[in-house]
Design an enzyme around this catalytic site. Structure first.
Site, mmCIF file in Angstrom:
data_model
loop_
_atom_site.group_PDB
_atom_site.id
_atom_site.type_symbol
_atom_site.label_atom_id
_atom_site.label_comp_id
_atom_site.label_asym_id
_atom_site.label_seq_id
_atom_site.Cartn_x
_atom_site.Cartn_y
_atom_site.Cartn_z
ATOM 1 N N ASP A 1 -10.537 2.334 -3.654
ATOM 2 C CA ASP A 1 -11.120 2.137 -2.323
ATOM 3 C C ASP A 1 -12.637 2.235 -2.386
ATOM 4 O OD1 ASP A 1 -8.972 1.519 -0.811
ATOM 5 O OD2 ASP A 1 -8.653 3.527 0.002
ATOM 6 N N ASP B 1 0.830 -1.212 0.000
ATOM 7 C CA ASP B 1 0.000 0.000 0.000
ATOM 8 C C ASP B 1 0.868 1.268 0.000
ATOM 9 O OD1 ASP B 1 -2.317 1.503 0.113
ATOM 10 O OD2 ASP B 1 -3.106 0.521 1.895
HETATM 11 C C1 DGJ Z 1 -5.832 1.984 1.759
HETATM 12 C C2 DGJ Z 1 -6.169 0.770 0.945
HETATM 13 O O1 DGJ Z 1 -6.605 1.133 -0.314
HETATM 14 C C3 DGJ Z 1 -7.204 -0.042 1.688
HETATM 15 O O2 DGJ Z 1 -7.585 -1.159 0.919
HETATM 16 C C4 DGJ Z 1 -6.648 -0.473 3.006
HETATM 17 O O3 DGJ Z 1 -5.584 -1.354 2.811
HETATM 18 C C5 DGJ Z 1 -6.202 0.753 3.814
HETATM 19 N N1 DGJ Z 1 -5.321 1.588 3.050
HETATM 20 C C6 DGJ Z 1 -5.513 0.332 5.077
HETATM 21 O O4 DGJ Z 1 -5.001 1.399 5.757
#
Ligand code: DGJ
Length: 715
Positions: free
Chosen positions: A535, A473
Site C-alpha cells: 500500500d 483483497d
Molecule cells: C487495501 C488495498 O491494499 C488497497 O489497495 C485498497 O484496495 C484498499 N484495501 C481498499 O479498502
C-alpha cells in the site's frame, strides 16, 4: 534425473545434486545439497560416519549431529525436529527408519488440497521415500521432485497414522536440510504494512536458533515465507546461497539452528504454534510444498532460478504467460467518493493516454461509503452506480477499456445483511465478543457452506458482468481462532475457493492483495499471477520494497502503480518521471485521479505507457540482475536482460542528490560480451563486454530521487 545407487538416492537438476543415503541402521541421512556431483555410490563409509559423529552401536546411538532428512523428536537428536506426533503412549518420542521407496518418471509431486508446482512441458522426476516408526504405528512419506532444467528440489511430506488409535500431529514441516558446513548467514524478509519484506541479513552463530515465523493468519506483512542461508562471503553476484520458499499462504515457520559444532539445520513448513491435526487410524496429513534452491552465483543466481520456476510452473492462470493490461485503479484517485459519471470520465481520459484496463476498487457494494460497513454484501450500490456493475462495465468497455473489480470476499462487517443473517459465519470463540479489525470480522472459511457462499457471490457477478480482472483483497489479521490447527483448515478452504473460481473463470486475471503486500507468497501466486506489492506507493519506498520482493518473486508478479505526488502515505514529493521509472520494473499501472492531471502531465503519461509497452515483455520474461542496493547505498539499480541477450532494460536511481560528488559508473551484467548493443534512445553503440567491464556513466539530474532508464538492443 534420479539415480539409485546401492543405498544412495541422487537427484540431479541442471547444476545441482541432492544426495540422500540410508545408513546401516536405516536412518535417512542427508549427504549433499549443492553443486552437481558425478554419478557414483555415495553410500556411507566408515570414515564418513566418524566424520558425521554418527554411531550405530546399539548401546550408543548418537544422531545429535547427524545430517538427517526428516529428524524426529527425542531419539538422541535434541535439535528442532521436522515433525512431532503425540503418540498412543502420550509422548512425542519417535524414530523413523527407511521402509520403502518409489521413483516416478515424468512426474511432479502434488499436494492434496494445496497449490504446488506443475510439470508443464518440463522434464521432472519424483522420489517418494517411506519411513516408518513401527513402535508407534507411524509412516511418513517424504516426497522429492527434481526438474532437469532447474536448480530446485521440491519437498513435502505426508504423515500417516498406521496405528489403531487416534494420533495428534503437533508439528509437520515440509523440508529439513542439515548442512555440515560452518559459517553461514541467514537472510530473511521481515516487515510491516507499508514497509514489506525488508532485506535482512544476520550471522548464524554457535548455539543460535532463529525462528522466522508468522502466526497472524495470512502469510503476513511481518515475515515472508522465504529465507536464504549463504556463505558469509556471498553477495549479489557470487557465493553459495540456498533458498527456501514455501508455497503457502497461512501461518508459516522457517527455522535456522546452528548447533554447538556449527552444524546448521534449516527447516521450513507450517508454523507449529497453535497447530494440531488429529488423525484417526488410517488417516493422513499432507504438508505444503517447499521449494529449495541453490546457486553459486549469489542472491542474483537464486532470484533468476526462482523467477523461472515461479513464472513457468506455479500459476495455472491463462494470464501467467501473457502480457498484462496496463491498468488504472481508482482507489487513491477517489477512495470511496465516486459515482458512475466520475468513473467513466476517468476511464475516458485513461484511454486517451493508452491505459487498457479500468479497475473499480473498494466502495461499489452495499452501502459502503467508508470502511465501517457492507463487507459480505456483494450487491451493487445503485445510488453510486445506477447502471449496476453490468451497466458500468458496458460503459467502460464502450470507452475501449477492459473492466476490473475489487472484492474482499473473506470478510464481513457486523453492519451487513450477511452478518445479520449469519452471525455464526464469522470466526469467533464461544462466550467472547469477536475482535474487530478495520471494523470487520473474518468469515469462517473452515466451513464449507461459507466457502460456497463466497464462490456463488463472487461467481454470480463475474457471470453477470463483463469483468475480466479481479483484485482479491484481505485486510486484517486472523484472531479468535476457535481451535488448534484452525488456521490451516481456513487456508485449505481458501484454496478450494480460489481453485473453483479460477477454474470457472479462466479468462479472468486475478490479482492478489492483502492491505498491500500482506500475503505476497507462492500460494497466492499459484492462482493470481500478480500481487499488489504494498500500500506504500511512494516511489522512493518502493525501491527497497520492490528490490527485496524480487529476490524470490518474479517481476511478472510485482504490481507497481504510479500514484499522485505528494504521496498519500508519506507526503513525499517526487517527479512523475521517477514514479513511472520505478514502477516499470513490474506490472505497471496508474492509481490516481487522471482527470485532475494537466495536459502536460497526460502527455508525459502517454510517453511512459509507450515506453512500457516496449519493455513489458522483456520485464515479464527476462533475467533480472540487481546492480545497486538501496539497503547499503544511496542508489538503487536493476537490469533485465532478455533470455536471448538481444535486449536489456536498465534502471537506476540516485536517492539523494550530492554536491561535488562523482557517481560511480554502472557496470551492466548478463549481456553477451561478444555482441554490440545500441542505446535505443541515442543510437550510441557499445560492446557487451564494454558495458559489463567499463560500465556506463550515470545520467542523474541535479535533484533528489533522480532516476534514468535505458533500453539497449543488440545490433
Ligand atoms: C487495501 C488495498 O491494499 C488497497 O489497495 C485498497 O484496495 C484498499 N484495501 C481498499 O479498502
Amino acid at each position: 534425473m534420479i539415480i539409485k545407487n546401492n543405498n544412495t538416492f541422487h537427484l540431479q537438476g541442471k547444476n545441482i545434486s541432492y544426495v540422500i543415503t540410508v545408513n546401516e541402521a536405516g536412518d535417512l541421512i542427508h549427504y549433499h545439497f549443492g553443486k552437481k556431483l558425478a554419478d557414483r555410490d555415495y553410500s556411507l563409509k566408515n570414515e564418513k560416519l566418524e566424520y558425521s559423529l554418527i554411531s550405530y552401536d546399539e548401546n550408543n546411538i548418537y544422531l545429535e549431529t547427524a545430517a538427517q532428512e526428516y529428524p524426529a523428536y527425542g531419539y538422541t537428536d535434541l535439535r528442532t525436529p521436522a515433525y512431532k506426533v503425540r503418540n498412543k503412549f502420550g509422548n512425542s518420542v519417535s524414530r523413523l527408519l527407511f521402509k520403502d521407496y518409489s521413483i516416478m518418471e515424468d512426474c511432479v509431486a502434488e499436494v492434496e488440497g494445496m497449490p504446488c508446482l506443475f510439470k508443464g512441458d518440463k522434464s521432472a522426476q519424483t522420489l517418494e521415500i517411506t519411513l516408518c516408526d513401527e513402535a508407534i504405528g507411524l509412516d511418513v512419506v517424504l516426497s522429492y521432485t527434481v526438474f532437469d532444467e532447474y536448480d530446485v528440489i521440491l519437498r513435502s511430506s505426508r504423515i500417516i497414522n498406521k496405528s489403531d488409535e487416534e494420533m495428534a500431529v503437533e508439528s509437520a514441516y515440509s523440508a529439513c536440510v542439515d548442512f555440515d558446513k560452518n559459517d553461514y548467514d541467514l537472510v530473511y524478509f521481515p516487515g510491516a504494512w507499508c514497509r514489506e519484506r525488508e532485506f535482512t541479513r544476520v550471522s548464524l552463530n554457535l548455539g543460535e536458533k532463529i525462528d522466522i515465523s508468522n502466526a497472524r493468519g495470512g502469510s503476513g506483512h511481518a515475515m515472508n515465507p522465504f529465507v536464504m542461508v549463504c556463505e558469509r562471503a556471498a553477495n549479489e553476484k557470487s557465493g553459495e546461497v540456498y533458498g527456501f520458499s514455501l508455497i503457502y499462504s497461512g501461518n508459516h515457520s522457517s527455522l535456522a539452528e546452528c548447533d554447538q559444532y556449527g552444524n546448521v539445520r534449516v527447516i521450513q513448513g507450517l508454523n507449529p504454534y497453535e497447530f494440531q491435526w488429529n488423525l484417526e487410524s488410517g488417516e493422513q496429513f499432507s504438508t505444503p510444498q517447499a521449494v529449495l534452491s541453490y546457486s553459486n552465483c549469489g542472491f542474483g543466481g537464486i532470484s533468476r532460478g526462482m523467477h523461472d520456476v515461479y513464472r513457468n510452473n506455479l500459476c495455472r492462470s491463462s494470464w501467467a504467460d501473457k502480457n498484462r493490461p496496463i491498468l488504472i485503479n481508482n482507489w487513491e484517485g477517489t477512495y470511496f467518493d465516486f459515482n458512475e459519471e466520475k468513473l467513466v470520465d476517468m476511464a475516458k481520459k485513461a484511454k486517451s493516454v493508452g491505459v487498457e484496463l479500468f479497475v473499480l476498487d473498494d466502495g461499489w457494494f452495499g452501502k459502503r461509503d467508508d470502511d465501517l460497513s457492507s463487507l459480505g454484501d456483494w450487491v451493487v450500490n445503485k445510488k453510486k452506480l445506477p447502471s449496476g456493475i453490468k451497466g458500468l462495465a458496458e460503459k467502460i468497455n464502450a470507452e475501449g477499456l477492459a473492466f476490473g473489480l475489487w472484492f474482499e470476499p473473506e470478510m464481513v462487517n457486523p453492519d451487513s445483511d450477511l452478518y445479520r443473517k449469519h452471525p455464526e459465519w464469522a470466526i469467533q470463540v464461544p462466550n467472547m465478543k469477536p475482535s474487530l479489525c478495520r471494523h470487520q470480522l473474518m468469515l469462517d472459511l473452515a466451513n464449507d457452506a461459507v466457502c460456497d457462499y463466497i464462490i456463488n457471490a463472487v461467481g454470480s457477478i463475474l457471470e453477470d458482468a463483463n469483468v475480466t480482472y479481479v483484485k482479491w483483497d484481505y485486510n486484517r489479521m486472523m484472531n479468535d481462532m476457535p481451535f488448534k490447527g484452525y488456521n490451516h483448515k481456513y487456508i485449505l478452504g481458501l484454496y478450494r475457493v480460489f481453485d473453483t473460481l479460477t477454474k470457472k473463470f479462466p479468462h479472468v486475471l486475478f490479482e492478489g492483495c492483502a492491505s498491500g503486500g500482506g500475503r505476497f507468497d507462492a500460494g497466492i501466486l499459484a492462482y493470481s499471477p500478480q500481487i499488489w506489492t504494498s500500500d506504500n506507493s511512494d516511489a522512493v519506498s518502493r525501491l527497497k520494497i520492490q528490490y527485496s520482493t524480487s529476490v524470490c518473486y518474479p517481476l511478472s508478479s510485482i504490481s507497481a502503480h504510479v500514484t499522485a505526488s505528494p504521496n498519500h502515505q508519506l507526503g513525499r514529493i517526487t517527479p512523475l518521471k521517477t514514479r513511472a521509472e520505478v514502477a516499470y520494473a513490474g506490472i505497471f499501472g496508474y492509481e490516481l485521479d487522471i482527470t485532475a492531471m494537466s495536459d502536460e502531465e497526460c502527455e508525459e503519461v502517454k510517453k511512459q505507457i509507450e515506453f512500457y509497452n516496449k519493455i513489458k515483455e522483456l520485464v515479464r520474461t527476462g533475467d533480472l540482475y540487481r546492480l545497486q542496493s538501496p539497503y547499503d547505498s544511496n542508489y538503487c539499480g536493476w537490469q533485465v536482460v532478455s533470455k536471448d541477450k538481444s535486449e536489456a532494460f536498465l534502471f537506476s536511481c540516485r536517492i539523494l542528490s550530492q554536491a561535488n560528488f562523482k557517481d560511480a559508473a554502472i557496470r551492466l551484467d548478463g549481456l553477451d560480451a561478444a555482441k554490440e548493443y545500441a542505446d535505443a534512445e541515442t543510437g550510441d553503440v557499445f560492446g557487451g563486454d564494454e558495458l559489463m567491464e567499463k560500465g556506463i556513466r550515470p545520467v542523474y539530474e541535479k535533484q533528489d530521487f533522480s532516476t534514468f532508464v535505458k533500453l539497449y538492443r543488440a545490433k
